[in-house]
Motif scaffolding. Sequence first.
Motif, PDB file in Angstrom:
ATOM      1  N   GLN A 153       0.831  -1.203   0.000  1.00 49.51           N
ATOM      2  CA  GLN A 153       0.000   0.000   0.000  1.00 49.51           C
ATOM      3  C   GLN A 153       0.866   1.253   0.000  1.00 49.51           C
ATOM      4  O   GLN A 153       0.599   2.210  -0.742  1.00 49.51           O
ATOM      5  CB  GLN A 153      -0.926  -0.011   1.215  1.00 49.51           C
ATOM      6  N   SER A 157       1.452   3.843  -3.377  1.00 45.55           N
ATOM      7  CA  SER A 157       1.159   5.278  -3.324  1.00 45.55           C
ATOM      8  C   SER A 157       2.360   6.107  -3.754  1.00 45.55           C
ATOM      9  O   SER A 157       2.199   7.206  -4.289  1.00 45.55           O
ATOM     10  CB  SER A 157       0.744   5.669  -1.896  1.00 45.55           C
ATOM     11  N   THR A 169      -3.817   3.386  -5.756  1.00 43.58           N
ATOM     12  CA  THR A 169      -4.147   1.980  -5.490  1.00 43.58           C
ATOM     13  C   THR A 169      -4.035   1.081  -6.716  1.00 43.58           C
ATOM     14  O   THR A 169      -4.417  -0.090  -6.654  1.00 43.58           O
ATOM     15  CB  THR A 169      -5.584   1.860  -4.948  1.00 43.58           C
ATOM     16  N   GLU A 290      -4.939  -2.776  -5.705  1.00 41.57           N
ATOM     17  CA  GLU A 290      -4.845  -3.101  -4.292  1.00 41.57           C
ATOM     18  C   GLU A 290      -5.947  -4.107  -3.915  1.00 41.57           C
ATOM     19  O   GLU A 290      -7.112  -3.940  -4.281  1.00 41.57           O
ATOM     20  CB  GLU A 290      -4.993  -1.824  -3.467  1.00 41.57           C
TER      21      GLU A 290
END
Length: 422
Positions: A153, A157, A169, A290
């Motif tokens: 994550q 980003s 994402t 994601e």
Amino acid sequence: MSATSTAAPAPTTAPRAAAPRRGLGGIGMLWVAAGILVAASLVRALSGANDLTSSGTVGAALGLAVPIGMAGLGGLWSERSGVVNIGLEGMMILGSFGAGWIGWQHGPWLGVLAGIVLGAIGGLVHAVATVTFGVDHIVSGVAINLLATGATQFLASVVFTGTPGGGKTQSPPISSPGTVSVPGVGDALKGIEGRHWFLVSDLAGVVRGLTTDISLVTVLALVLVLASGWVLWKTSFGLRLRSCGEEPHAAESLGVNVYLYKYIAVAVSGGLAGLGGAFLAVVSASIYREGQTGGRGFIGLAAMIFGNWRPGGLLSGSALFGYTDGLQLRNADAVHALLLLLAVGLAALAVWQGYRRHWISAAVALVFAVASLALYLTTDTLPSQVPFATPYVTTLLVLALASQRLRMPKADGKVYRKGESR
């Protein structure tokens, strides 16, 4: 007085050891597959749910089975060496991120390679924790799942924000690694499939789905399953590795470097799980997103257990989970027909268990067969939530039915220390 000769005692014949119980051989598996096809054809004819055996459903099932199968194969390598690996989900996450990160910049195949490498790194972290430091295998696996989620994550980003088509994402689109088809088969069988003849059209649909527009990564995955079976069961390396999961102290006494074999197995395990994650990013979605693994690492573990820690059974389990997932994606209404197919399958299981005089198992299977048939006859459709839950319900059902014949490696999950007594 002459010495009297004494007759030598008649040699006693040593009792033969009982032959180990074996799973279904190649011929047996073919008979089972033929029985399943006949049952599915009968259910299709009775229910009118043509997507049960259509080439589209089979092709979708094949694509959905690959990441599950790769995660399960990774679990097989790890657990055959004695290391429980529930961190497969995290290693798949690392693989999908690696494929998205490298794939959109340098092409799909380098993306697949990056996914394998990042998954293997996750496997090595698990090996360091469990093999070297003796951390509980479950605790280490949970930690890897959490760390992989958080790390990807954060990195997504940083890496994908501001890229063309990417964002916080997701990655930019990834090009396709290409597909392959068996020449002439798809066109020749298309008309036969469309006739909806009993069994003949169903067989044509299955063959078309398995031979038309197959991703090259799918071919690679199948080769890896076959190669793993050969390496683990036909080579001295595989024998030593499996001995580490059965009797590591006995293997140590014969000069096997147990630590090294466990490290190799868990690193390979992570790489295979990473390949499953890379498949999701490169083939299934052509983009990294994601959360796109969706628990497939855990379903892969279930497929491995269903397959009794063997490649052939693992293939069957992965195909089953991929099929139920693919059917609900192709035609959610066709999931209703699965109730009838389930009733037929459970009835056959009840007959088989009765033949083997396992009366309790036979009674339980028969009760559930009657319940499935009653539910099918009294309903026209299922609630919208049921099709989406089908793969997970199938996981629980299959594990419950297969639990009596399972045998995990003897030292699986146990902490090994060189030189210590058992």
